[in-house]
Design a protein around this motif. Structure first.
Motif, short mmCIF file in Angstrom:
data_model
loop_
_atom_site.label_atom_id
_atom_site.label_comp_id
_atom_site.label_asym_id
_atom_site.label_seq_id
_atom_site.Cartn_x
_atom_site.Cartn_y
_atom_site.Cartn_z
N LEU A 185 -45.50 -77.98 -48.25
CA LEU A 185 -46.80 -78.22 -48.88
C LEU A 185 -47.76 -78.92 -47.93
CD1 LEU A 185 -45.47 -79.37 -52.37
CD2 LEU A 185 -46.36 -77.13 -51.74
N ASN A 186 -47.26 -79.25 -46.74
CA ASN A 186 -48.09 -79.91 -45.74
C ASN A 186 -48.59 -78.94 -44.67
OD1 ASN A 186 -45.41 -79.55 -44.80
ND2 ASN A 186 -45.72 -81.05 -43.19
N GLN A 187 -48.53 -77.64 -44.95
CA GLN A 187 -48.93 -76.64 -43.97
C GLN A 187 -50.43 -76.69 -43.69
OE1 GLN A 187 -46.95 -74.63 -42.14
NE2 GLN A 187 -45.25 -75.74 -43.07
N SER A 188 -50.77 -76.62 -42.43
CA SER A 188 -52.19 -76.59 -42.06
C SER A 188 -52.80 -75.23 -42.37
CB SER A 188 -52.35 -76.91 -40.56
OG SER A 188 -51.59 -76.01 -39.78
N ASP A 189 -51.94 -74.19 -42.36
CA ASP A 189 -52.43 -72.85 -42.67
C ASP A 189 -52.61 -72.72 -44.18
OD1 ASP A 189 -52.34 -69.95 -43.36
OD2 ASP A 189 -52.16 -69.73 -41.19
N ASN A 190 -53.82 -72.50 -44.63
CA ASN A 190 -54.13 -72.47 -46.06
C ASN A 190 -53.38 -71.37 -46.80
OD1 ASN A 190 -55.55 -73.35 -48.40
ND2 ASN A 190 -56.87 -71.59 -48.19
N GLN A 238 -44.79 -70.24 -39.70
CA GLN A 238 -45.23 -71.59 -40.04
C GLN A 238 -44.12 -72.45 -40.63
OE1 GLN A 238 -48.19 -73.02 -39.49
NE2 GLN A 238 -49.03 -71.21 -38.51
N THR A 239 -43.21 -71.84 -41.41
CA THR A 239 -42.20 -72.65 -42.13
C THR A 239 -40.82 -72.61 -41.49
OG1 THR A 239 -41.49 -70.85 -43.59
CG2 THR A 239 -43.42 -72.16 -44.28
N GLY A 240 -40.56 -71.61 -40.66
CA GLY A 240 -39.25 -71.49 -40.04
C GLY A 240 -38.23 -70.78 -40.91
N GLU A 241 -38.63 -70.32 -42.08
CA GLU A 241 -37.74 -69.57 -42.96
C GLU A 241 -38.53 -68.42 -43.56
OE1 GLU A 241 -36.36 -71.96 -46.26
OE2 GLU A 241 -38.23 -73.09 -46.32
N ASN A 242 -37.82 -67.36 -43.92
CA ASN A 242 -38.55 -66.24 -44.49
C ASN A 242 -38.88 -66.50 -45.96
OD1 ASN A 242 -36.41 -65.25 -46.24
ND2 ASN A 242 -35.42 -64.39 -44.39
N PHE A 243 -39.75 -65.69 -46.49
CA PHE A 243 -40.27 -65.92 -47.84
C PHE A 243 -39.16 -65.89 -48.87
CE2 PHE A 243 -41.66 -64.07 -51.85
CZ PHE A 243 -42.58 -65.03 -52.26
N VAL A 265 -50.40 -70.06 -46.11
CA VAL A 265 -48.99 -70.42 -46.27
C VAL A 265 -48.85 -71.47 -47.37
CG1 VAL A 265 -46.99 -71.47 -45.16
CG2 VAL A 265 -48.40 -69.83 -43.91
N GLN A 266 -49.72 -72.46 -47.36
CA GLN A 266 -49.65 -73.49 -48.39
C GLN A 266 -49.89 -72.90 -49.78
OE1 GLN A 266 -52.03 -76.97 -47.76
NE2 GLN A 266 -51.14 -78.06 -49.49
N ARG A 267 -50.86 -72.00 -49.88
CA ARG A 267 -51.13 -71.36 -51.17
C ARG A 267 -49.93 -70.53 -51.62
NH1 ARG A 267 -56.27 -68.09 -50.06
NH2 ARG A 267 -55.79 -67.21 -52.12
N ALA A 268 -49.25 -69.89 -50.67
CA ALA A 268 -48.07 -69.09 -50.99
C ALA A 268 -46.96 -69.98 -51.53
CB ALA A 268 -47.58 -68.33 -49.76
N CYS A 269 -46.78 -71.14 -50.90
CA CYS A 269 -45.75 -72.09 -51.36
C CYS A 269 -46.09 -72.60 -52.75
CB CYS A 269 -45.64 -73.26 -50.38
SG CYS A 269 -45.00 -72.79 -48.74
N GLU A 270 -47.33 -72.95 -52.96
CA GLU A 270 -47.75 -73.45 -54.27
C GLU A 270 -47.61 -72.38 -55.34
OE1 GLU A 270 -51.61 -75.21 -54.12
OE2 GLU A 270 -51.04 -76.71 -52.65
N TYR A 271 -47.86 -71.13 -54.98
CA TYR A 271 -47.70 -70.02 -55.93
C TYR A 271 -46.24 -69.93 -56.37
CZ TYR A 271 -47.79 -65.37 -58.00
OH TYR A 271 -47.67 -64.31 -58.87
#
Length: 533
Positions: free
Chosen positions: A425-430, A470-475, A432-438
């Motif tokens: 949730l600390n991703q600088s890429d918006n 960005q996260t080091g792991e796949n979706f 990726v962060q939105r994907a995590c929050e979703y």
């Protein structure tokens, strides 16, 4: 048909409520559902709802808070509260606030049918009265008084006093806020205890008894949040402001003394300034709220008069609120320098408070509350995948040295930052962060790469590429990890069968879910549930 909204933070409960009876047989139709009180308040703006079935305890806005908000909006919607056996005091509070009824879980279908029959009769009677008298929604005098305290509709005050017989007279006015310290500092779990409800009533009785015997001719007592009361005192125009203030403080001292000696209960009392006109009621109320903040500096179980705080503001303590805000923003962003910022804030506050450990304890208990309140406001879904209870319920009572406070704080906040980082949730890429929050916001749904890419309006290939980068792991790994953590919480907190958890998380095959769960935890769901129990 009367319209129905179902409010519960567990999808399986909402689904069960819709299917437990044939609502239309009793003249009702479920038109919408919400996962918590906050969603429900938004849906109320879209739907004209006649009947609400709401769980009492939920994330964000609880059933009791939802009921209170509905009443403050001036709506007379019928609200049925779902209550567990250990939530009976909440149900009582709900009835006090005007709930139509409550029903214990697990829900008995026949009892629900009987409630719907009664609700239908009441709604029918209401419609007939509305047609006959063409009366708009009734606004209670208490609701109006709360609005006036907050500075709303002051131009209508004279009309309100006449129309709703408000307990206000034209003359001097002063407001105080009383807190029952034991209730305010206790966790939410303790407020379920009937002992607190009894104490709350005892303090109300004490306040009324003292003021009725006093020279103060006119007073009003309002219940605010649980454990808090608002006292409004008034005097004729001929009485000097200083005399009103002196009399009021004397009576508050009597209340404080009796509470300590007879009820063995500590009170925190914030007193606003006295004003010449009732139109300044909101000023005195805001003064009282401001005065109460200084309990973190001056201590608890005392009267804090806003008129006596000038020296304290200038010389004793100016709380570094901007530094607290910067710290909270850094924690929400998962920044590595958050802990050094926390240490700096602790050092500054400790110096300002002359290293008084008791006052530092009180202050940082509030600061930690502010941190978690803001983090969960931003990432409310974290509670769905991580058990935050041990972290959130930090307290400093019994902690005796500044070093101990610092160690406890650092350990606590470090864990919170780890969680934020773990779920990226600390991703600088918006994107990726939105994907995590979703993923975390839709954890109880069948999440697919196609659905999330469509929601973000990007291609699946691009999402996979940038997510991995960005996260080091796949979706898929990320979504599976989140679902398995959610499964652990469901198995631990609720009496769900394994197949129910599997279905709730969007897995069609229970065997497949069990296989993934064991790969993630080392145990089958059944084994894990047995170990937890």
């Amino acid at each position: 048909m009367y319209s129905v909204m179902i409010v519960d933070d567990e999808p399986i409960i909402r689904k069960g409520l819709k299917k437990i009876i044939n609502w239309e047989d009793y003249g009702f139709k479920v038109v919408c559902e919400a996962r918590d009180g906050e969603d429900a308040l938004e849906l109320i703006k879209e739907y004209s709802v006649d009947f609400i079935v709401s769980d009492i305890k939920m994330h964000k806005v609880t059933g009791i808070e939802l009921l209170r908000e509905i009443r403050e909006m001036g709506l007379d919607t019928l609200v049925l509260l779902l209550s567990g056996y250990d939530e009976f005091s909440y149900a009582q509070e709900g009835i006090r606030l005007g709930a139509f009824d409550y029903i214990l879980k697990p829900i008995d279908s026949q009892k629900l049918k009987n409630i719907l029959i009664n609700a239908s009769n009441k709604l029918t009677t209401k419609e007939e009265k509305d047609r006959e008298y063409n009366v708009n929604k009734v606004i209670s005098g208490e609701k109006i008084l709360y609005d006036l305290l907050r500075g709303k509709n002051l131009m209508m005050m004279d009309e309100y006093i006449s129309q709703y017989n408000l307990p206000l007279i034209k003359g001097k006015i002063q407001v105080a806020i009383v807190e029952i310290n034991e209730i305010i500092i206790s966790s939410e779990d303790l407020t379920e205890n009937d002992e607190w409800n009894h104490l709350n009533d005892m303090v109300n009785e004490l306040i009324r008894k003292v003021l009725e015997k006093s020279d103060i001719g006119c007073f009003s007592l309002l219940d605010s949040d649980f454990g808090r009361k608002i006292i409004i005192v008034q005097a004729d125009k001929e009485i000097e402001i200083s005399d009103l203030n002196k009399s009021f403080i004397n009576e508050l001292n009597s209340i404080l003394k009796v509470s300590n000696e007879e009820l063995k209960t500590k009170l925190n009392i914030g007193v606003g300034s006295a004003y010449n006109q009732i139109y300044s009621i909101y000023k005195s109320y805001l003064n009282a709220k401001e005065a109460l903040k200084y309990k973190y500096v001056l201590g608890t179980n005392m009267i804090i008069n806003v008129s006596e705080l000038a020296e304290c503001r200038q010389e004793r303590f100016v709380y570094p609120i901007e530094k607290e805000k910067s710290l909270i923003n850094a924690i929400i962003a998962g920044k590595d320098d958050s802990l050094s910022m926390l240490k700096e804030l602790l050092k500054e506050v400790a110096t300002m408070l002359n290293f008084d450990i008791f006052k530092i304890n009180i202050t940082f208990t509030q600061i930690v509350y502010n941190i978690y309140n803001n983090v969960l406001k931003k990432y409310s879904f974290l509670e769905d995948v991580y058990d935050l209870s041990k972290i959130v319920k930090i307290g400093f009572l019994g902690v005796e040295t500044l070093e101990d406070i610092e160690n406890k704080l650092i350990d606590n906040i470090a864990k919170l930052i780890e969680i934020i980082k773990e779920y990226s949730l600390n991703q600088s890429d918006n994107i990726v962060q939105r994907a995590c929050e979703y993923v975390l916001n839709h954890i109880d749904e069948d999440i697919t790469l196609t659905s999330i890419a469509s929601n973000l309006n990007i291609s699946k290939n691009y999402l996979c590429s940038i997510f991995k980068q960005q996260t080091g792991e796949n979706f898929l790994e990320y979504a599976t990890k989140a679902k398995m953590e959610r499964a652990k919480i469901l198995l631990k907190r609720y009496d769900y069968k394994v197949y129910e958890v599997s279905d709730l998380l969007g897995y069609k095959e229970t065997s497949y879910f069990s296989k993934i769960f064991k790969k993630h935890t080392g145990y089958t769901p059944a084994e894990y549930k047995k170990i937890i129990i």
